[in-house]
Write a protein that holds these residues in place. Structure first.
Motif, PDB file in Angstrom:
ATOM      1  N   THR A   1      48.378  38.631  38.432  1.00  0.00           N
ATOM      2  CA  THR A   1      49.534  39.532  38.360  1.00  0.00           C
ATOM      3  C   THR A   1      50.809  38.715  38.473  1.00  0.00           C
ATOM      4  OG1 THR A   1      48.266  41.276  39.466  1.00  0.00           O
ATOM      5  CG2 THR A   1      50.658  41.541  39.384  1.00  0.00           C
ATOM      6  N   ASN A   2      51.774  39.004  37.614  1.00  0.00           N
ATOM      7  CA  ASN A   2      53.059  38.307  37.740  1.00  0.00           C
ATOM      8  C   ASN A   2      54.020  39.123  38.595  1.00  0.00           C
ATOM      9  OD1 ASN A   2      54.170  40.325  36.063  1.00  0.00           O
ATOM     10  ND2 ASN A   2      53.779  39.105  34.218  1.00  0.00           N
ATOM     11  N   TRP A   3      55.131  38.492  38.951  1.00  0.00           N
ATOM     12  CA  TRP A   3      56.093  39.149  39.835  1.00  0.00           C
ATOM     13  C   TRP A   3      56.651  40.425  39.212  1.00  0.00           C
ATOM     14  CZ3 TRP A   3      57.845  40.783  44.029  1.00  0.00           C
ATOM     15  CH2 TRP A   3      59.154  41.264  44.165  1.00  0.00           C
ATOM     16  N   ASP A   4      56.787  40.469  37.882  1.00  0.00           N
ATOM     17  CA  ASP A   4      57.380  41.635  37.221  1.00  0.00           C
ATOM     18  C   ASP A   4      56.589  42.918  37.523  1.00  0.00           C
ATOM     19  OD1 ASP A   4      59.351  40.090  36.115  1.00  0.00           O
ATOM     20  OD2 ASP A   4      58.303  39.782  34.210  1.00  0.00           O
ATOM     21  N   ALA A   5      55.250  42.822  37.530  1.00  0.00           N
ATOM     22  CA  ALA A   5      54.417  43.999  37.801  1.00  0.00           C
ATOM     23  C   ALA A   5      54.596  44.476  39.240  1.00  0.00           C
ATOM     24  CB  ALA A   5      52.951  43.674  37.528  1.00  0.00           C
ATOM     25  N   VAL A   6      54.685  43.537  40.171  1.00  0.00           N
ATOM     26  CA  VAL A   6      54.902  43.889  41.568  1.00  0.00           C
ATOM     27  C   VAL A   6      56.291  44.499  41.748  1.00  0.00           C
ATOM     28  CG1 VAL A   6      55.085  42.979  43.920  1.00  0.00           C
ATOM     29  CG2 VAL A   6      53.322  42.096  42.378  1.00  0.00           C
ATOM     30  N   PHE A   7      57.284  43.896  41.090  1.00  0.00           N
ATOM     31  CA  PHE A   7      58.662  44.390  41.169  1.00  0.00           C
ATOM     32  C   PHE A   7      58.752  45.829  40.663  1.00  0.00           C
ATOM     33  CE2 PHE A   7      62.805  44.946  39.022  1.00  0.00           C
ATOM     34  CZ  PHE A   7      63.642  44.809  40.114  1.00  0.00           C
TER      35      PHE A   7
END
Length: 342
Positions: free
Chosen positions: A61-67
């Motif tokens: 998972t990249n940061w964009d999905a968490v954000f």
């Protein structure tokens, strides 16, 4: 922001205080599970976990999905918990991703608590610095003395009871690592079904012969025999012992030597065994070696062991090189002291 011990962290969230970002830092999976459960109990109303709790793995998972999830208002709940496991892999994030993470933490969503989980983070890297500046670092470890207090509670979860000395002994030989303690305790509960668990049970089931081979090394270290120490290390590795376990066994030995150094040299074997919570023959050996090795050397050895343990847990080192360098440090001190007196 200074790191918090687990017990201080649990007291803080029990008061209902929220933190926008929390870092559960350390390899102990038992303590991590405890923190997860306490966070959910403190922050999420009963019956809301299905939609107010999310889990991600930083591996895929990249940061964009968490954000995106962090910025999404949870349904039917005042706040949400977002757990991100294996955050170590994000230490390689590009600068723009790190900037996005820092920007979010500067102005976090008021309804989201991000929980970053990592077995080990390099404190020199930008990720750790960003998280420690904006979030709350929780160190997932306890010293063996405090860990012993938790062992009785673990035993009760399995429907068993154990002696206080057995709890301390189990915690001591496993260096306070609660995840390992829980695994061994489950075995002990089956082994001693229907009665209290004693130190004899721990001795019989948990303490392997390899644990006591470190006393051979104590004699080698005391006389500064580096070649013999490296040969000993090679033989233990060849038998399949893992480097972190070797360091853990040495830490245990050094702690026992320090405890033994505080006892009179002529203490009876039974008295040493009771004080050190060891078998009589091993307590007698510890007492003898402890009065052969200067206390400062033992303290310096514990420092070297702690540094080696941290390097091994960083995950990006040649484990054999770390152990060989450790042996060099442990052996050099007595050798130099011996030559200085000649």
């Amino acid at each position: 922001m200074a790191a918090l011990k687990v017990e201080d962290f649990l007291a803080r969230i029990a008061n209902g205080k929220t933190v926008p970002a929390i870092v559960l830092h350390g390899p102990d999976t038992y303590l991590r599970d405890v923190c997860r459960e306490k966070l959910a109990a403190a922050y999420l109303p009963e019956g809301t976990r299905d939609w107010a709790l999310a889990r991600f793995s930083a591996v895929d998972t990249n940061w964009d999905a968490v954000f995106e999830r962090a910025q999404t208002l949870p349904m039917l709940a005042p706040r949400q918990l977002v757990f991100i496991e294996e955050v170590e892999v994000w230490q390689e994030l590009e600068d723009d991703a790190m900037e996005a993470l820092a920007a979010y933490l500067e102005d976090p969503a008021p309804f989201t608590v991000l929980v970053f989980e990592a077995a080990a983070l390099d404190q020199r890297r930008k990720l750790f610095k960003t998280l420690s500046e904006k979030g709350l670092i929780v160190t997932l470890s306890v010293d063996p003395e405090n860990a012993a207090l938790l062992v009785a509670g673990m035993a009760r979860e399995f429907g068993a009871e154990l002696d206080a000395e057995a709890a301390k002994f189990l915690s001591d030989i496993l260096d306070g690592e609660l995840a390992r303690i829980r695994v061994e305790l489950e075995k002990l509960c089956v082994y001693a079904v229907g009665r209290r668990i004693t130190t004899d049970d721990v001795e019989a089931l948990v303490v392997s012969a390899k644990k006591y081979t470190v006393w051979q090394l104590a004699d080698i270290l005391a006389t500064g025999r580096r070649g013999d120490a490296l040969t000993f290390l090679e033989s233990v590795l060849r038998e399949g012992e893992q480097p972190p376990m070797i360091v853990g066994a040495l830490v245990w030995m050094y702690r026992k030597l320090l405890e033994a150094s505080e006892l009179p040299a002529d203490s009876p074997d039974w008295q040493a065994a009771r004080s050190l919570i060891m078998r009589k023959e091993q307590a007698a050996l510890a007492l003898e070696r402890a009065h052969q090795i200067p206390r400062k050397q033992l303290l310096d050895g514990l420092t070297a062991l702690s540094e080696a343990d941290n390097r091994l847990k960083s995950g990006k080192v040649d484990e054999r090189v770390v152990l060989e360098f450790l042996v060099h440090r442990l052996v050099t001190a007595p050798a130099e002291a011996s030559s200085a007196t000649q």
